[in-house]
Design an enzyme around this catalytic site. Structure first.
Site, PDB file in Angstrom:
ATOM      1  N   ASP A   1       0.860  -1.219   0.051  1.00  0.00           N
ATOM      2  CA  ASP A   1      -0.017   0.061  -0.196  1.00  0.00           C
ATOM      3  C   ASP A   1       0.804   1.221  -0.295  1.00  0.00           C
ATOM      4  OD1 ASP A   1       0.663  -0.329   2.719  1.00  0.00           O
ATOM      5  OD2 ASP A   1      -1.153   0.504   3.407  1.00  0.00           O
TER       6      ASP A   1
ATOM      7  N   TYR B   1      -2.188 -14.024   1.635  1.00  0.00           N
ATOM      8  CA  TYR B   1      -0.888 -13.619   1.956  1.00  0.00           C
ATOM      9  C   TYR B   1       0.057 -14.629   2.563  1.00  0.00           C
ATOM     10  CZ  TYR B   1      -2.882  -9.026   1.926  1.00  0.00           C
ATOM     11  OH  TYR B   1      -3.500  -7.691   1.501  1.00  0.00           O
TER      12      TYR B   1
ATOM     13  N   ARG C   1      -7.344  -3.756   7.873  1.00  0.00           N
ATOM     14  CA  ARG C   1      -7.300  -5.032   7.147  1.00  0.00           C
ATOM     15  C   ARG C   1      -7.495  -5.908   8.491  1.00  0.00           C
ATOM     16  NH1 ARG C   1      -7.978  -2.589   3.584  1.00  0.00           N
ATOM     17  NH2 ARG C   1      -6.960  -2.408   1.598  1.00  0.00           N
TER      18      ARG C   1
ATOM     19  N   LYS D   1     -12.351   8.672   1.856  1.00  0.00           N
ATOM     20  CA  LYS D   1     -12.569   8.032   0.575  1.00  0.00           C
ATOM     21  C   LYS D   1     -13.850   7.145   0.430  1.00  0.00           C
ATOM     22  CE  LYS D   1      -8.373   6.686   0.969  1.00  0.00           C
ATOM     23  NZ  LYS D   1      -7.005   6.294   1.105  1.00  0.00           N
TER      24      LYS D   1
ATOM     25  N   ASP E   1      -4.660   3.904  -2.834  1.00  0.00           N
ATOM     26  CA  ASP E   1      -3.079   4.210  -2.745  1.00  0.00           C
ATOM     27  C   ASP E   1      -2.848   5.148  -3.788  1.00  0.00           C
ATOM     28  OD1 ASP E   1      -3.075   2.234  -0.932  1.00  0.00           O
ATOM     29  OD2 ASP E   1      -2.427   0.551  -2.458  1.00  0.00           O
TER      30      ASP E   1
END
Length: 301
Positions: free
Chosen positions: A31, A104, A170, A228, A261
């Site tokens: 990010d 991940y 997250r 956002k 980002d």
């Protein structure tokens, strides 16, 4: 934000992204690295501006390739430290109707040690610059190292640096929701500029509208809050400029990776060059709209 240096802080990872032909392509992303990469593109040809990255990587071959990638991209690696007993993390993107999900592999990520040395942080954070970090940056660190980072940022802020925080929540990276709220609020209390995303704030904090998010972070001490909101109307408030609601132009997303980002990069670099609030918001939205129409985190502009 009229300064000419941006330092972003976080984890750069190996990205495995679908190429649209049933295969995966390897890239590097993360990010805060994405923001640095796009910021450098926004400032292309302006040699008096600098974009830097702070992280920790290994001493293995893939870490060497990552540093080569950063250098080639024009993102300065002066503050990238190295450790011999760890390597870089990896993530894989899966797409459904333009929305992404991630898998991940980062248990042995060297970036988890990026805030181990407070004196190194102080050296990196000194001077007139913008310092950007995220909720992901915090989440991968131990509690002790989280506090090291927040304390170093607070010291830098007291000496004139401008601190920017994207909450980038997250939940899977955090111990539990209580820890998430605690550390996000601690970090917000030392930030000049907040860049949260409404859907994440709604889920974590129960905000009912973007204005609620802006008010909460304003009350924690932020001078500017940009909420956002994906394809929906965003709300922004800045001390001395007031509040504004603004909607992005409609686009059909192919891959929403790095949407926020890249918005951060467009907004911050516009502010660095003296843009007012509305013009900087539009710069961020224009860049983000380009990015989401392509696959992967880092796309040619």
């Amino acid at each position: 934000m009229k300064t000419k240096t941006l330092l972003t802080i976080g984890e750069c990872m190996v990205e495995m992204a679908p190429d649209g032909h049933g295969k995966y392509a390897m890239n590097f992303a993360g990010d805060t690295l994405n923001t640095a990469w796009y910021a450098k593109r926004c400032l292309a040809g302006q040699d008096d501006y600098a974009v830097r990255y702070l992280t920790t990587v290994g001493t293995d071959g893939i870490s060497d390739k990552m540093l080569d990638f950063l250098d080639t991209s024009g993102v300065e690696t002066t503050y990238v430290s190295r450790t011999s007993d760890r390597t870089v993390g990896l993530y894989m993107i899966q797409l459904a109707n333009g929305e992404r999900s991630f898998a991940y592999w980062r248990d042995n990520s060297a970036a988890k040690l990026l805030a181990a040395d407070p004196s190194a942080l102080d050296a990196a954070f000194s001077g007139d610059q913008i310092l950007l970090f995220s909720g992901i940056t915090l989440a991968i660190l131990s509690p002790e190292h989280r506090q090291n980072l927040i304390d170093a940022l607070a010291r830098a802020r007291s000496q004139g640096a401008q601190v920017v925080f994207d909450t980038n929540i997250r939940p899977r990276l955090w111990e539990n929701p209580e820890a998430t709220k605690l550390w996000l609020s601690k970090a917000a209390s030392i930030a000049d500029v907040m860049l949260p995303s409404f859907d994440e704030e709604e889920e974590m904090f129960g905000d009912t509208k973007p204005q609620d998010t802006a008010l909460r972070y304003r009350d924690l001490g932020a001078h500017t809050v940009i909420v956002k909101n994906g394809a929906h109307e965003m709300y922004a408030w800045s001390q001395g400029e007031g509040g504004i609601s603004i909607s992005p132009e409609p686009v059909t997303p192919v891959d929403s990776t790095a949407a926020g980002d890249s918005f951060n990069a467009g907004y911050i670099t516009a502010r660095m060059q003296g843009a007012n609030l509305e013009d900087a918001l539009r710069a961020g939205m224009t860049l983000s709209a380009q990015v989401v129409q392509h696959r992967g985190a880092l796309v040619a502009l």
